[in-house]
Scaffold this motif. Structure first.
Motif, PDB file in Angstrom:
ATOM      1  N   VAL A   6       0.901  -1.254   0.130  1.00  0.00           N
ATOM      2  CA  VAL A   6       0.080  -0.079  -0.006  1.00  0.00           C
ATOM      3  C   VAL A   6       0.826   1.191  -0.034  1.00  0.00           C
ATOM      4  O   VAL A   6       0.700   2.101  -0.829  1.00  0.00           O
ATOM      5  N   ALA A   7       2.040   1.302   0.969  1.00  0.00           N
ATOM      6  CA  ALA A   7       2.721   2.565   0.974  1.00  0.00           C
ATOM      7  C   ALA A   7       3.490   2.768  -0.140  1.00  0.00           C
ATOM      8  O   ALA A   7       3.575   4.032  -0.863  1.00  0.00           O
ATOM      9  N   ILE A   8       4.086   1.767  -0.760  1.00  0.00           N
ATOM     10  CA  ILE A   8       4.722   2.094  -2.103  1.00  0.00           C
ATOM     11  C   ILE A   8       3.947   2.307  -3.236  1.00  0.00           C
ATOM     12  O   ILE A   8       4.247   3.049  -3.880  1.00  0.00           O
ATOM     13  N   THR A   9       2.592   1.688  -3.534  1.00  0.00           N
ATOM     14  CA  THR A   9       1.770   1.916  -4.328  1.00  0.00           C
ATOM     15  C   THR A   9       1.514   3.291  -4.388  1.00  0.00           C
ATOM     16  O   THR A   9       1.372   4.086  -5.337  1.00  0.00           O
ATOM     17  N   ALA A  10       1.082   3.863  -3.177  1.00  0.00           N
ATOM     18  CA  ALA A  10       0.874   5.293  -2.862  1.00  0.00           C
ATOM     19  C   ALA A  10       1.751   6.134  -3.512  1.00  0.00           C
ATOM     20  O   ALA A  10       1.469   7.054  -4.205  1.00  0.00           O
ATOM     21  N   ILE A  11       3.099   6.058  -3.003  1.00  0.00           N
ATOM     22  CA  ILE A  11       3.950   7.086  -3.451  1.00  0.00           C
ATOM     23  C   ILE A  11       4.459   6.829  -4.813  1.00  0.00           C
ATOM     24  O   ILE A  11       4.651   8.085  -5.563  1.00  0.00           O
ATOM     25  N   ALA A  12       4.688   5.529  -5.235  1.00  0.00           N
ATOM     26  CA  ALA A  12       4.853   5.330  -6.675  1.00  0.00           C
ATOM     27  C   ALA A  12       3.648   5.871  -7.729  1.00  0.00           C
ATOM     28  O   ALA A  12       4.158   6.400  -8.765  1.00  0.00           O
ATOM     29  N   GLY A  13       2.371   5.678  -7.136  1.00  0.00           N
ATOM     30  CA  GLY A  13       1.390   6.424  -7.945  1.00  0.00           C
ATOM     31  C   GLY A  13       1.523   7.863  -8.051  1.00  0.00           C
ATOM     32  O   GLY A  13       1.182   8.383  -8.929  1.00  0.00           O
ATOM     33  N   ALA A  14       2.042   8.676  -6.933  1.00  0.00           N
ATOM     34  CA  ALA A  14       2.180  10.120  -7.129  1.00  0.00           C
ATOM     35  C   ALA A  14       3.224  10.234  -7.987  1.00  0.00           C
ATOM     36  O   ALA A  14       3.158  11.220  -8.671  1.00  0.00           O
TER      37      ALA A  14
END
Lengths: 99, 726
Positions: free
Chosen positions: B35-43
């Motif tokens: 979740v954390a990496i998806t969130a920042i990578a999405g950004a």
């Protein structure tokens, strides 16, 4: 006869009734005084009905009579209840509303 | 150009933060990481998409995304509008790219941590707030991000809150930042007073409005100065730098992301963002440059004597931020942002190396107990080597170009021409060269003490020294690549891509004469080499004789530097005396006496007395209650039914003409008015009007009687008045 004669009589009856409610200690008498007040009201309504040539006053007077009967029934029932528990109908000795 | 893409950029990390905050405790470790990496990578992906469309938009305005109107009050209208132009686009790329790397690194670094979901939740929240800060198109929105990153900084410094020192460090950071935020707010108020808007493009476009005089200077000077106080707090400049070294109490990835690469550069970003305001206030610019240069030098000197790996890096960060402020303070905004970017790479790399080293050293950061890690942690050593050379300013590493751009700009700037301090550029330039020497020295000291020679650790720790896992080494290598290559974005001369790119956002590039440029390049390289050689003489392969002899010859001075010039103690003393004493007085007078005694006990006493007085009214006797009721009803009936009574006969006398008025004109049609003017008992005037006139034939004294007759109710009122007619 002018209307205010009737109204004056009604007022006097009402004041007598009020005095009875406020001053008498016997709850039975107080109930009777309340009847007097209601009838004073009836008289005023009839006087107005006559003065305004309108039957609504009569109608209301009938309502009040019915209400007075109901009030007397409930009031007497309460009175009987109180008398059973406290052996008195003296209003000075019934201070339940203090609590 | 309007696009719906921009609000996705901060939305990703915010959504990640919320998810982890609400459900993180129940999630398995890999899912939290996902979740954390998806969130920042999405950004990051959204940023790249938006950035790739930036060339389609007009250069000056860039991309905008009007999300909603936040509030509108009088002439103040604040929209939540995000804007990506050249400057904020570069910032977003830095934040999301380095943020992604550090999230990946954290999955390895925090692998033994129980409360990792909370950590990643805060880290995501930080990234979202930071993106709001840089994308916000008006000062209030920027301020929301500004406060948001401050909050996350506080939460993450105190992440291990069960140790009091960590919690205290968090509070120190937060409170020191509040001092700066106060300046930011005051600056915002002044700007609103001057131009009546808080939208950043409008403010920058209305620079002429800032020349109005105020308190002996222009209003622009004060607005810029107050904004700079805010920047001082967030970016750890003198006198508000004290929180940043203590902030190292947080986990190392936090130090790398928040306290090196992104949040602390917010002040530099803000000054660059408000460049037009600072340009009309050259004195404020001079203050920015001077404070930056002083901080760069002062923090570098403190860096000489620190023995904690992260403390050295922390003072190094303070010092490098000083460099950036000199960059923006000499109206060379592009160079400040350039150094911000290269610093983000090499300092994040250095901090992550520190984390990797501490990981290897069983959690200790004491460099006196290190040494010889070159062979034991080869990858970490390689990355540290690159980042070290970058921060020292050795060509062709990135720090060389960005530091050189700032120093050369300081000597070449025109910002202070025509002010009372035309020499300011050269002065800060010389100070920066000295600071660069110090930087090369203390960073080389750190390198030699940690990586060269033999290990000074105890046997137990020595046995456990190991290279970090892949998810930690991978981001390190990428950052080293950035530290090596990012400098080529700003090679001086005609191919200075970054400065050219930033021109629409921060004003024209500062052109520097080639001779100045080459001379300074030579000097900077020499300074860097000198610092490294000196450090080798002192510390190459461990503590050498010159270092030991120097420490023995001046123990007092060395201790003073090691104690950070005891600035913290001075602040504690000042605050004890200047704040705590009045606070204690206020506590006793206002809190203990006024609130406790007068207001709390006083109001209770009033109620108590009133209760005692009114208690006797409650007899329980229904007839007494009824009597009160009857009196009340009678009063109400009297007031409600009383018709407007004629109570006064008003007379107006003009010669022999008398006008009589009983004054109940509003009463309806069943009222008859009879007036007897001459006193003969018969009505002289009658009718439905309450006002009548009568003309007397001669002078004399008359009695006027007015009868108001209500024909409907058979009532009448008689009013009598005497009048004298002449």
């Amino acid at each position: 006869m002018p209307t205010y004669y009737y109204l004056l009589l009604s007022l006097v009856l009402f004041l007598i009734g009020t005095a009875g409610v406020l001053l008498r200690r016997n709850a039975l008498i107080v109930l009777m005084a309340i009847e007097l007040q209601l009838n004073a009201g009836n008289l005023a309504m009839l006087a107005f009905a006559r003065a305004l040539n309108d039957t609504k006053g009569h109608v209301f007077a009938f309502f009040v009579i019915a209400l007075a009967a109901a009030e007397a029934a409930v009031g007497l029932a309460i009175l009987v209840g109180i008398f059973r528990t406290r052996q008195t109908v003296n209003l000075d000795e019934i201070t339940l509303m203090k609590r | 150009m309007e696009t719906r893409l921009l609000h996705l950029i901060p939305l990703f990390p915010f959504a990640g933060a919320l998810t982890l905050f609400l459900f993180g405790r129940g999630m398995r470790r890999p899912n939290v990481h996902l979740v954390a990496i998806t969130a920042i990578a999405g950004a990051f992906i959204a940023t790249v998409l938006a950035f790739s469309r930036l060339h389609e938009a007009a250069h000056a305005t860039g991309l905008t995304d009007h999300v909603w109107t936040w509030f509108s009050s009088g002439s103040l209208k604040v929209d939540v509008t995000l804007r990506m132009d050249a400057l904020s686009g570069v910032m977003c790329l830095i934040i999301t790219f380095i943020g992604t790397l550090i999230h990946i690194y954290s999955t390895g670094y925090m692998s033994h941590e129980k409360d990792h979901a909370r950590f990643f939740s805060y880290l995501n929240l930080f990234c979202g707030a930071m993106l709001v800060l840089v994308l916000g198109d008006s000062l209030p929105v920027m301020f929301v991000g500004w406060e948001g990153v401050g909050l996350c900084s506080y939460l993450l410094i105190g992440f291990w809150y069960d140790v009091k020192a960590n919690a205290d460090a968090g509070k120190k950071a937060f409170i020191t930042n509040r001092v700066g935020d106060f300046g930011f707010l005051l600056g915002m108020f002044l700007i609103f007073q001057a131009v009546g808007t808080l939208d950043i493009p409008s403010v920058n476009g209305a620079a002429a409005a800032f020349t109005a005089p105020l308190w002996g200077q222009t209003i622009g000077f004060w607005a810029a100065l107050f904004l700079f106080i805010g920047a001082c707090g967030k970016s750890a400049q003198i006198p508000l730098y004290v929180w940043l070294p203590d902030a190292m109490a947080g986990p190392t990835p936090v130090s790398a992301l928040i306290h090196a690469a992104t949040m602390v550069t917010a002040g530099v970003y803000m000054v660059a963002r408000m460049h037009a305001l600072f340009m009309v206030a050259p004195l404020a610019l001079a203050i920015v440059a001077l404070v930056g240069a002083l901080t760069a030098l002062f923090a570098a000197i403190i860096g000489f004597a620190q023995n904690d790996f992260k403390k050295v890096l922390a003072y190094s960060t303070v010092s490098q931020l000083g460099f950036m402020f000199v960059g923006v303070g000499t109206a060379n905004f592009g160079s400040g942002v350039f150094h911000l970017m290269t610093h983000a790479f090499f300092k994040a790399g250095l901090f992550l190396c520190a984390g990797s080293v501490m990981h290897a050293m069983s959690g200790s950061g004491d460099i006196t107990k290190m040494g010889g890690l070159k062979k034991l942690t080869p990858w970490t050593h390689g990355v540290f080597l690159v980042c070290w050379l970058a921060i020292c300013g050795v060509p062709p590493f990135s720090g060389f170009f960005s530091k050189d751009a700032i120093v050369a700009g300081a000597f070449a700037t025109h910002a202070f021409e025509g002010t009372s301090v035309p020499w300011m550029g050269s002065v800060v330039g010389v100070m920066l060269l000295a600071a660069a020497l110090c930087t090369a020295f203390y960073m080389s000291r750190l390198y030699f003490l940690v990586f060269s020679g033999e290990s000074r650790a105890d046997d137990e720790t020595k046995r456990h020294i190991h290279e970090s896992p892949m998810e930690m080494v991978g981001p390190l290598v990428v950052l080293a690549g950035g530290a090596l290559l990012s400098g080529f974005l700003g090679v001086p001369g005609s191919r200075n891509w970054l400065a050219h790119w930033l021109e629409p956002s921060v004003g024209p590039e500062l052109h520097i004469a080639p001779m100045t440029e080459y001379a300074l390049m030579a000097v900077s390289t020499g300074v860097a080499a000198l610092g490294i050689v000196l450090a080798f003489v002192f510390y190459g392969g461990g503590y050498r004789d010159p270092a030991i002899r120097f420490a023995q010859s001046m123990p007092g001075f060395v201790q003073l530097v090691r104690d950070k010039f005891r600035v913290d103690e001075m602040y504690a003393f000042l605050i004890t005396w200047l704040v705590k004493r009045p606070a204690r007085l206020l506590f006793w007078v206002v809190d203990r006496f006024l609130i406790d005694k007068v207001l709390v006990h006083g109001s209770a006493a009033v109620v108590d007395v009133a209760g005692r007085l009114t208690r006797s009214l409650q007899t329980g006797d229904s007839q007494r209650y009824l009597a009160g009721f009857a009196i009340g009803v009678a009063a109400l009936v009297y007031i409600a039914t009383r018709p407007p009574q004629p109570h006064e006969l008003r007379l107006k006398v003009e010669g022999t003409i008398v006008e009589a008025d009983v004054g109940t004109g509003a009463v309806g049609g069943d009222i008859l008015y009879e007036f007897d003017f001459d006193g003969d008992g018969k009505a002289d005037r009658s009718g439905k009007t309450p006002v009548q006139r009568f003309v007397y034939e001669g002078s004399g004294r008359y009695t006027i009687t007015a009868v108001v007759r209500d024909t409907k109710w058979d009532t009448s009122t008689t009013l009598v008045k005497k009048v004298t007619v002449k």
